[in-house]
Design a protein around this motif. Sequence first.
Motif, PDB file in Angstrom:
ATOM      1  N   SER A 122      36.963  47.156  40.887  1.00 41.62           N
ATOM      2  CA  SER A 122      37.540  47.765  42.085  1.00 41.62           C
ATOM      3  C   SER A 122      38.543  46.820  42.729  1.00 41.62           C
ATOM      4  N   VAL A 123      38.177  45.540  42.790  1.00 45.52           N
ATOM      5  CA  VAL A 123      39.023  44.572  43.488  1.00 45.52           C
ATOM      6  C   VAL A 123      40.328  44.354  42.718  1.00 45.52           C
ATOM      7  N   THR A 124      40.228  44.214  41.404  1.00 41.01           N
ATOM      8  CA  THR A 124      41.458  43.976  40.631  1.00 41.01           C
ATOM      9  C   THR A 124      42.351  45.217  40.643  1.00 41.01           C
ATOM     10  N   CYS A 125      41.736  46.395  40.612  1.00 42.40           N
ATOM     11  CA  CYS A 125      42.523  47.630  40.703  1.00 42.40           C
ATOM     12  C   CYS A 125      43.228  47.684  42.056  1.00 42.40           C
ATOM     13  N   LYS A 126      42.510  47.323  43.090  1.00 39.13           N
ATOM     14  CA  LYS A 126      43.107  47.384  44.436  1.00 39.13           C
ATOM     15  C   LYS A 126      44.287  46.425  44.539  1.00 39.13           C
ATOM     16  N   GLN A 127      44.110  45.221  43.992  1.00 37.74           N
ATOM     17  CA  GLN A 127      45.219  44.254  44.034  1.00 37.74           C
ATOM     18  C   GLN A 127      46.436  44.794  43.310  1.00 37.74           C
TER      19      GLN A 127
ATOM     20  N   ALA B 244      42.148  53.478  50.259  1.00 33.47           N
ATOM     21  CA  ALA B 244      42.077  54.124  48.943  1.00 33.47           C
ATOM     22  C   ALA B 244      41.520  53.158  47.893  1.00 33.47           C
ATOM     23  N   TRP B 245      40.604  53.635  47.099  1.00 31.90           N
ATOM     24  CA  TRP B 245      40.062  52.857  45.982  1.00 31.90           C
ATOM     25  C   TRP B 245      40.188  53.732  44.736  1.00 31.90           C
ATOM     26  N   PHE B 246      41.244  53.476  43.943  1.00 31.29           N
ATOM     27  CA  PHE B 246      41.409  54.264  42.713  1.00 31.29           C
ATOM     28  C   PHE B 246      40.203  54.043  41.802  1.00 31.29           C
ATOM     29  N   ASN B 247      39.688  52.817  41.799  1.00 31.82           N
ATOM     30  CA  ASN B 247      38.427  52.507  41.100  1.00 31.82           C
ATOM     31  C   ASN B 247      37.408  52.131  42.172  1.00 31.82           C
ATOM     32  N   ASN B 248      36.286  52.816  42.190  1.00 33.74           N
ATOM     33  CA  ASN B 248      35.210  52.384  43.080  1.00 33.74           C
ATOM     34  C   ASN B 248      33.903  52.375  42.292  1.00 33.74           C
ATOM     35  N   VAL B 249      32.939  51.631  42.787  1.00 33.58           N
ATOM     36  CA  VAL B 249      31.641  51.536  42.110  1.00 33.58           C
ATOM     37  C   VAL B 249      30.571  51.969  43.102  1.00 33.58           C
ATOM     38  N   GLU B 250      29.864  53.038  42.759  1.00 36.42           N
ATOM     39  CA  GLU B 250      28.859  53.592  43.671  1.00 36.42           C
ATOM     40  C   GLU B 250      27.457  53.196  43.233  1.00 36.42           C
TER      41      GLU B 250
ATOM     42  N   GLU C 227      51.238  51.921  27.954  1.00 39.55           N
ATOM     43  CA  GLU C 227      52.427  52.135  27.123  1.00 39.55           C
ATOM     44  C   GLU C 227      52.719  50.932  26.232  1.00 39.55           C
ATOM     45  N   GLN C 228      52.250  49.765  26.668  1.00 41.83           N
ATOM     46  CA  GLN C 228      52.470  48.563  25.852  1.00 41.83           C
ATOM     47  C   GLN C 228      51.253  48.168  25.037  1.00 41.83           C
ATOM     48  N   GLY C 229      50.265  49.062  24.999  1.00 40.73           N
ATOM     49  CA  GLY C 229      49.075  48.791  24.189  1.00 40.73           C
ATOM     50  C   GLY C 229      48.084  47.871  24.847  1.00 40.73           C
ATOM     51  N   ILE C 230      48.173  47.710  26.176  1.00 41.68           N
ATOM     52  CA  ILE C 230      47.275  46.804  26.912  1.00 41.68           C
ATOM     53  C   ILE C 230      46.285  47.653  27.703  1.00 41.68           C
ATOM     54  N   PRO C 231      44.999  47.258  27.768  1.00 39.80           N
ATOM     55  CA  PRO C 231      44.029  48.073  28.513  1.00 39.80           C
ATOM     56  C   PRO C 231      44.307  48.099  30.009  1.00 39.80           C
ATOM     57  N   THR C 232      43.698  49.062  30.682  1.00 41.74           N
ATOM     58  CA  THR C 232      43.824  49.172  32.132  1.00 41.74           C
ATOM     59  C   THR C 232      43.291  47.893  32.792  1.00 41.74           C
ATOM     60  N   VAL C 233      43.716  47.656  34.019  1.00 45.65           N
ATOM     61  CA  VAL C 233      43.271  46.455  34.740  1.00 45.65           C
ATOM     62  C   VAL C 233      41.746  46.479  34.899  1.00 45.65           C
ATOM     63  N   CYS C 234      41.188  47.643  35.277  1.00 47.34           N
ATOM     64  CA  CYS C 234      39.731  47.717  35.495  1.00 47.34           C
ATOM     65  C   CYS C 234      38.975  47.388  34.219  1.00 47.34           C
ATOM     66  N   ALA C 235      39.496  47.844  33.074  1.00 44.65           N
ATOM     67  CA  ALA C 235      38.797  47.595  31.811  1.00 44.65           C
ATOM     68  C   ALA C 235      38.918  46.129  31.411  1.00 44.65           C
ATOM     69  N   GLN C 236      40.130  45.603  31.530  1.00 41.28           N
ATOM     70  CA  GLN C 236      40.317  44.222  31.064  1.00 41.28           C
ATOM     71  C   GLN C 236      39.546  43.223  31.915  1.00 41.28           C
ATOM     72  N   THR C 237      39.366  43.525  33.196  1.00 38.54           N
ATOM     73  CA  THR C 237      38.690  42.554  34.060  1.00 38.54           C
ATOM     74  C   THR C 237      37.193  42.840  34.193  1.00 38.54           C
ATOM     75  N   CYS C 238      36.703  43.882  33.544  1.00 37.01           N
ATOM     76  CA  CYS C 238      35.284  44.243  33.695  1.00 37.01           C
ATOM     77  C   CYS C 238      34.383  43.126  33.174  1.00 37.01           C
TER      78      CYS C 238
END
Length: 510
Positions: A23-28, A39-45, A250-261
């Motif tokens: 959530s934090v890395t997505c927010k940044q 707004a939290w595009f990624n949130n953890v409930e 588009e460049q073959g890199i995972p989403t921020v939330c996935a890479q920082t999980c």
Amino acid sequence: MRVLAQMAMVMNLDKCIGCHTCSVTCKQAWTNRPGAEYAWFNNVETRPGQGFPRTYEDQGRWRGGWTLNRRGRLTLKAGGRLRRLLRIFANPRLPALRDYYEPWTYDYQNLISAPSGDDIPTARPVSLTDGEPATITWSANWDDNLGGGPELAVHDPVLRAMSERIKLEFAQTFMFYLPRICEHCLNPSCVASCPSGAIYKRAEDGIVLVDSNTCRSWRMCVTGCPYKKVFLNHRTGKAEKCTFCFPRIEQGIPTVCAQTCVGRLRYIGVVLYDADRVLAAASEPDERALFEAQKQVLLDPADDEVRLAAARSGISPDWIEAAQRSPVHKLIFDFGLALPLHPEYRTLPMVWYIPPLSPVVDALRDTGFDGEDAANLFAAVDALRIPIEYLASLFTAGDPEPVRNVLCRMAAMRAYMRDTTLGGTANESIPVSVGMTGPQMRDMYRLLAIAKAEDRYVIPRGHAEPSDVHDEGCSLDVAGGPGMGSGRVDLFTWDGKSRPAGLFRERDAT
Ligand code: SF4
Ligand code: SF4
């Protein structure tokens, strides 16, 4: 058959530790801007819990997603076009700021500028919306780890529909974490709700995006999305939502939330689907059959007929090959572990979940049994600390059988791999008891437990025009920020491995 490609994700809830790093890395990356503080595009409930925004799953109140009308035809739950137009200036189905929370900061300046006195100066909370002193009464994660337990979690719409036994016992018996992003649905009700046509689903990878030039602030998308994953930026007056980090994808890199999980529990891959089957699947009359109907929309990329049809539809060979290696496809079909979140909303969500098993092991151990023994585990699956009934209400519209099957497979994998890794002979009857073979179970273990990044993320590069985002460079690359405004290194799309010119100081020649 009209074959399209969809970028999809699976999250393994068995491994989520609720650390909120995603959530934090997505927010940044995406919502660290004026007007989007709440707004939290990624949130953890924490579940059971009210979620974010509060009670978003109560569609009797919010009218998100789709339903079938009296003639059995798929229609938006918020009503037909006429009813929505009549409400366009006064929509009663919108969450208010109190349902999200009033974002705040602290008056740190007071710590250094307060006049001398007898009292120690404090940093009082200040609203980030109007700058006035704020009273903090709620947040995006107020009920984290069952905070406020019996008073707050009983308002969880899923829990409300449960039996009295579960309602009364949940605080002592269970909780787990549910990370959420936009589902990038195959049948997105946000897109269908927008009167301006500003939300669209990209043909090349199925990512759902907002065209902010076209958005006219009607906010019907906020009502239409049953997962409440569209947010209005109250400064710009534009709708904003999770972009599945498309410049990275588009460049073959995972989403921020996935890479920082931290738990390495997110998997990203391509699935192929038949666009001609979407309407029929979403119109399935029996809610409990929607999960299977959704699976029927997805195609087997190893099937020759599917590959030819995909090629005819313009899907490039490297995408078809990526679909064959997709960890998402494997987790849904080969291992039968991944389930969609709330299929009864009929949006055909494309973020899937492996339900959590962990507490059963602890529960068995606490009662003096061997928590990793297959016989004990199978017997205990029905007495889980996280009730199957609750998980089924989240993932299969209340049908407990698919959830039970997933949990038995996970339990079987634990027992089988324990025997194997502790040097004993593998008990081949364990995988057979859950409809698998030993090699299949070992493959499943590799993907769930020890997969490398290249196995968790199989992301082909985009062939469409690259987005403008990375041409603009890093948004922080200004005077005082990273790079101090001298270079044009884009940290957002940096893969973390290469050494782009200007990112690091040149080493001395000596
Ligand atoms: S989850 Fe995402 S794609 Fe699905 S309806 Fe909501 S905003 Fe649209
Ligand atoms: S970073 Fe991963 S482990 Fe941590 S809360 Fe997010 S999904 Fe869960």
